[in-house]
Design a protein around this motif. Structure first.
Motif, mmCIF file in Angstrom:
data_model
loop_
_atom_site.group_PDB
_atom_site.id
_atom_site.type_symbol
_atom_site.label_atom_id
_atom_site.label_comp_id
_atom_site.label_asym_id
_atom_site.label_seq_id
_atom_site.Cartn_x
_atom_site.Cartn_y
_atom_site.Cartn_z
ATOM 1 N N ALA A 183 0.824 -1.208 0.000
ATOM 2 C CA ALA A 183 0.000 0.000 0.000
ATOM 3 C C ALA A 183 0.864 1.265 0.000
ATOM 4 N N GLY A 184 2.193 1.105 -0.058
ATOM 5 C CA GLY A 184 3.056 2.272 -0.228
ATOM 6 C C GLY A 184 3.820 2.708 1.013
ATOM 7 N N VAL A 185 3.749 1.919 2.084
ATOM 8 C CA VAL A 185 4.479 2.278 3.309
ATOM 9 C C VAL A 185 5.824 1.535 3.307
ATOM 10 N N ASN A 186 6.919 2.293 3.434
ATOM 11 C CA ASN A 186 8.240 1.663 3.533
ATOM 12 C C ASN A 186 8.383 1.017 4.900
ATOM 13 N N ILE A 187 9.099 -0.102 4.940
ATOM 14 C CA ILE A 187 9.177 -0.864 6.193
ATOM 15 C C ILE A 187 10.635 -1.121 6.576
ATOM 16 N N LEU A 188 10.942 -0.838 7.843
ATOM 17 C CA LEU A 188 12.208 -1.284 8.432
ATOM 18 C C LEU A 188 11.846 -2.240 9.557
ATOM 19 N N LEU A 189 12.191 -3.508 9.371
ATOM 20 C CA LEU A 189 11.759 -4.577 10.266
ATOM 21 C C LEU A 189 12.951 -5.125 11.040
ATOM 22 N N ILE A 190 12.819 -5.120 12.351
ATOM 23 C CA ILE A 190 13.860 -5.653 13.230
ATOM 24 C C ILE A 190 13.384 -6.991 13.753
ATOM 25 N N GLU A 191 14.199 -8.020 13.651
ATOM 26 C CA GLU A 191 13.743 -9.333 14.101
ATOM 27 C C GLU A 191 14.864 -10.218 14.607
ATOM 28 N N GLN A 192 14.534 -11.032 15.619
ATOM 29 C CA GLN A 192 15.384 -12.173 15.967
ATOM 30 C C GLN A 192 14.924 -13.387 15.170
ATOM 31 N N ASN A 193 13.657 -13.363 14.759
ATOM 32 C CA ASN A 193 13.112 -14.432 13.921
ATOM 33 C C ASN A 193 13.634 -14.236 12.498
#
Ligand SMILES: Nc1ncnc2c1ncn2[C@@H]1O[C@H](COP(=O)(O)OP(=O)(O)O)[C@@H](O)[C@H]1O
Ligand SMILES: [Mg+2]
Length: 234
Positions: A183-193
């Protein structure tokens, strides 16, 4: 796009970030993976000016955000969905969502975005009047993401959205993250998974004790032997 150069953060004598370079280009999902204590949350907190930076340059959408206060960072369009959900337990689902729009005045836009959140998470619609504290862990995570979306972010930063959730719920949340990105939202994802985060990522960074040690397209990092040994238990 977000561009981070040579970011350093200290907690007293602990050099938690030792010169981080990272980019989030428009339209993409970027994942940052790493073990507990690597400095992932600190990176997000430094972007939001929730911790002090001793060195570094941060630019977002052509604006230098290095020295901005948290509220001003939010106004540029960066929103953090923090670790551990932190919904307001005594407020309803609907009230929690409304709070997410606290910096906005466009009533029509706010109403439309709430409808959008309810479309993304039909379960939130069903539970609109329920106190957030009585939701399950997965539902609280959905609400936390929905509340972050109510600020209408250009960049949504998610700190360990899968933490403590059952595999099926994690699958749901990750597919919705993809939908949000579409939908146009940039994502910065932090994960241990690492597995789920790398599968969804256009580009990924691996962090070890305050340094980026590896980066590349999500699929390449997922196929990397060292990553498979260290983070995927193979
Ligand atoms: N408020 C704090 N005071 C002192 N040390 C901290 C603080 N927050 C984090 N740290 C330390 O900084 C390092 C990075 O932590 P963090 O960014 O939370 O890692 P991650 O999110 O990758 O698990 C760790 O060694 C942690 O103990
Ligand atoms: Mg963390």
């Amino acid at each position: 796009m977000l561009k981070i150069e040579n970011l350093h953060v200290y907690y007293g004598g602990i050099h938690a970030l030792q010169g981080i370079d990272l980019e989030v280009p428009d339209g993409k999902i970027i994942s940052l993976i790493g073990a507990n204590g690597a400095g992932k949350s600190t990176t997000l907190k430094a972007i939001m000016s929730l911790v002090q930076k001793t060195q570094g340059n941060l630019e977002f959408d052509g604006v230098n955000i290095t020295k901005l206060e948290t509220r001003a960072v939010v106004k540029t369009g960066i929103v953090l969905c923090p670790e551990g959900r932190r919904v307001f337990p005594d407020l309803t689902v609907s009230e929690n969502l409304t709070i997410g729009a606290y910096l906005r005045k466009d009533k029509d836009g706010i109403r439309k975005d709430k409808e959008w959140v309810y479309e993304l998470f039909p379960r939130m619609k069903e539970r609109e009047w329920q106190a957030a504290g009585t939701l399950s862990g997965g539902e609280q995570q959905m609400l936390a993401v929905g509340r972050a979306l109510m600020a209408r972010p250009k960049l949504l930063m998610l700190d360990e959205p899968s933490l403590g959730l059952a595999p099926l719920v994690i699958k749901d949340i990750f597919s919705i993250i993809k939908e949000i990105n579409n939908a146009g939202v940039n994502i910065l994802l932090i994960e241990q998974n690492a597995k789920a985060a790398l599968e969804i990522a256009d580009y990924a960074y691996v962090m070890e004790t305050g340094l980026i040690t590896l980066s590349g397209p999500g699929k390449e990092i997922l196929a990397n032997d060292q990553v498979r040994k260290a983070y995927l238990g193979e």
